[in-house]
Write a protein that holds these residues in place. Structure first.
Motif, PDB file in Angstrom:
ATOM      1  N   ALA A 194      -9.033   0.147 -17.157  1.00  0.00           N
ATOM      2  CA  ALA A 194      -9.991  -0.933 -16.932  1.00  0.00           C
ATOM      3  C   ALA A 194      -9.571  -1.819 -15.768  1.00  0.00           C
ATOM      4  O   ALA A 194     -10.400  -2.496 -15.171  1.00  0.00           O
ATOM      5  N   ARG A 195      -8.284  -1.833 -15.428  1.00  0.00           N
ATOM      6  CA  ARG A 195      -7.820  -2.678 -14.327  1.00  0.00           C
ATOM      7  C   ARG A 195      -8.314  -2.117 -12.991  1.00  0.00           C
ATOM      8  O   ARG A 195      -8.591  -0.938 -12.858  1.00  0.00           O
ATOM      9  N   TRP A 196      -8.383  -3.000 -12.006  1.00  0.00           N
ATOM     10  CA  TRP A 196      -8.769  -2.565 -10.670  1.00  0.00           C
ATOM     11  C   TRP A 196      -8.031  -3.399  -9.647  1.00  0.00           C
ATOM     12  O   TRP A 196      -7.475  -4.456  -9.965  1.00  0.00           O
ATOM     13  N   THR A 197      -7.972  -2.931  -8.415  1.00  0.00           N
ATOM     14  CA  THR A 197      -7.354  -3.661  -7.319  1.00  0.00           C
ATOM     15  C   THR A 197      -8.309  -3.649  -6.128  1.00  0.00           C
ATOM     16  O   THR A 197      -9.125  -2.722  -5.988  1.00  0.00           O
ATOM     17  N   PRO A 198      -8.241  -4.633  -5.257  1.00  0.00           N
ATOM     18  CA  PRO A 198      -9.161  -4.690  -4.123  1.00  0.00           C
ATOM     19  C   PRO A 198      -8.907  -3.610  -3.079  1.00  0.00           C
ATOM     20  O   PRO A 198      -9.794  -3.294  -2.285  1.00  0.00           O
ATOM     21  N   LEU A 199      -7.680  -3.045  -3.044  1.00  0.00           N
ATOM     22  CA  LEU A 199      -7.348  -1.990  -2.092  1.00  0.00           C
ATOM     23  C   LEU A 199      -7.003  -0.706  -2.827  1.00  0.00           C
ATOM     24  O   LEU A 199      -6.340  -0.744  -3.873  1.00  0.00           O
ATOM     25  N   VAL A 200      -7.453   0.429  -2.303  1.00  0.00           N
ATOM     26  CA  VAL A 200      -7.167   1.743  -2.900  1.00  0.00           C
ATOM     27  C   VAL A 200      -6.724   2.696  -1.788  1.00  0.00           C
ATOM     28  O   VAL A 200      -6.873   2.401  -0.596  1.00  0.00           O
ATOM     29  N   ARG A 201      -6.196   3.861  -2.191  1.00  0.00           N
ATOM     30  CA  ARG A 201      -5.695   4.857  -1.241  1.00  0.00           C
ATOM     31  C   ARG A 201      -6.547   6.124  -1.334  1.00  0.00           C
ATOM     32  O   ARG A 201      -6.280   6.973  -2.186  1.00  0.00           O
ATOM     33  N   ALA A 234      -2.889   5.343   3.713  1.00  0.00           N
ATOM     34  CA  ALA A 234      -3.697   4.232   4.217  1.00  0.00           C
ATOM     35  C   ALA A 234      -4.558   3.656   3.101  1.00  0.00           C
ATOM     36  O   ALA A 234      -5.009   4.369   2.206  1.00  0.00           O
ATOM     37  N   LYS A 235      -4.809   2.356   3.185  1.00  0.00           N
ATOM     38  CA  LYS A 235      -5.607   1.679   2.164  1.00  0.00           C
ATOM     39  C   LYS A 235      -6.931   1.202   2.746  1.00  0.00           C
ATOM     40  O   LYS A 235      -7.009   0.824   3.918  1.00  0.00           O
ATOM     41  N   VAL A 236      -7.956   1.235   1.901  1.00  0.00           N
ATOM     42  CA  VAL A 236      -9.254   0.653   2.256  1.00  0.00           C
ATOM     43  C   VAL A 236      -9.715  -0.181   1.063  1.00  0.00           C
ATOM     44  O   VAL A 236      -9.180  -0.071  -0.040  1.00  0.00           O
ATOM     45  N   ALA A 261     -15.251   0.248  -0.234  1.00  0.00           N
ATOM     46  CA  ALA A 261     -15.402   1.194   0.871  1.00  0.00           C
ATOM     47  C   ALA A 261     -14.892   2.565   0.451  1.00  0.00           C
ATOM     48  O   ALA A 261     -14.564   3.403   1.283  1.00  0.00           O
ATOM     49  N   SER A 262     -14.818   2.789  -0.855  1.00  0.00           N
ATOM     50  CA  SER A 262     -14.294   4.048  -1.386  1.00  0.00           C
ATOM     51  C   SER A 262     -15.132   4.505  -2.577  1.00  0.00           C
ATOM     52  O   SER A 262     -16.014   3.786  -3.041  1.00  0.00           O
TER      53      SER A 262
END
Length: 251
Positions: free
Chosen positions: A75-82, A90-92, A96-97
């Motif tokens: 359930a957790r999320w982060t503003p940047l992903v790979r 690289a992260k976006v 944007a993913s």
């Protein structure tokens, strides 16, 4: 600027059905729908949404949008992903993913509708009956996925060949896949040999290994497809990576 109170209201949703598919686990699931056309699935509608009237006219459409929940993602999320497309380094931004780690864990999948079964469809062998089942192909959803909505796909409105696709401008490259003699012998014993072989080829051609594992190596991996465990490895073929199916065993 003060937001209108109604814009901040929470909304509850409930599944209209669930998926049964060739993918029991997350590992090996194609990263986009349609990349493994041999992948079969069923969307089984649940009461009260299993009324045959709810799918009247749906048979006229070849493809459907499914809105679903990534129920195996945290359930957790982060503003940047790979994104895997960027090598896992690289992260976006999450928006944007197409990452599964999203604020509401919602996903959208474009699938091909093969058939609609209505009325007393056996779904488990224990007197379980489904009033409505949609047979699908090209599905990228694991078994048990809760589906929230169905919408027909309209190619004249939604197919935009000139649209920009950012860091994913084209389908991922396909690797060669070969089958060992032991794997071929196992396939020869199965009634679904042809379709299972093609499913395995399509899944492994996309290299389902984690991005940080890419490159030729002889480590053995296992991916569950239908009722089998497919054990494979990456090999170097004159400087080009390829996949070898080492064995196919009951899951």
């Amino acid at each position: 600027m003060t937001r209108p109170l109604h814009s901040m209201e929470s909304h509850s949703v409930q599944p209209i059905g669930y998926i049964e598919s060739d993918f029991p686990d997350k590992f090996g699931v194609p990263r986009q729908p349609g990349l493994a056309a041999a992948a079969r699935a069923s969307l089984i509608l649940v009461p009260p949404y299993d009324d045959p009237l709810a799918v009247r006219g749906l048979e006229a459409f070849s493809h459907l949008w499914l809105t679903f929940v990534f129920h195996h993602s945290p359930a957790r999320w982060t503003p940047l992903v790979r994104p895997p497309r960027l090598g896992g380094n690289a992260k976006v931004g999450v928006f944007a993913s197409r990452s599964t780690h999203r604020p509401n864990r919602l996903g959208q999948s474009l699938v091909k509708l093969s058939r609609i079964d209505i009325g007393g469809v056996d779904i488990g062998g224990n007197d379980d009956r489904a009033r409505v089942r949609l047979a699908l192909t090209g599905c990228d959803l694991i078994s048990g996925t809760p589906v929230l909505d169905i919408k027909p796909y309209l190619p004249w409105a939604e197919a935009l060949p000139d649209a920009r696709a950012g860091y994913a401008p084209a389908p991922p490259p396909q690797l060669a896949v070969r089958f060992s003699a032991a794997a071929e012998a196992t396939l020869a014993t199965r009634a679904d040999a042809a379709s299972l072989r093609e499913l395995i080829r399509q899944v492994l051609a996309q290299d389902p290994r984690p991005a940080y594992r890419k490159g030729a190596e002889e480590r053995l991996y296992g991916v569950r497809l239908r009722d089998v465990d497919v054990r494979f490895r990456s090999l170097d073929d004159d400087g080009m990576p390829m996949m070898e199916v080492v064995e196919i065993v009951p899951a």
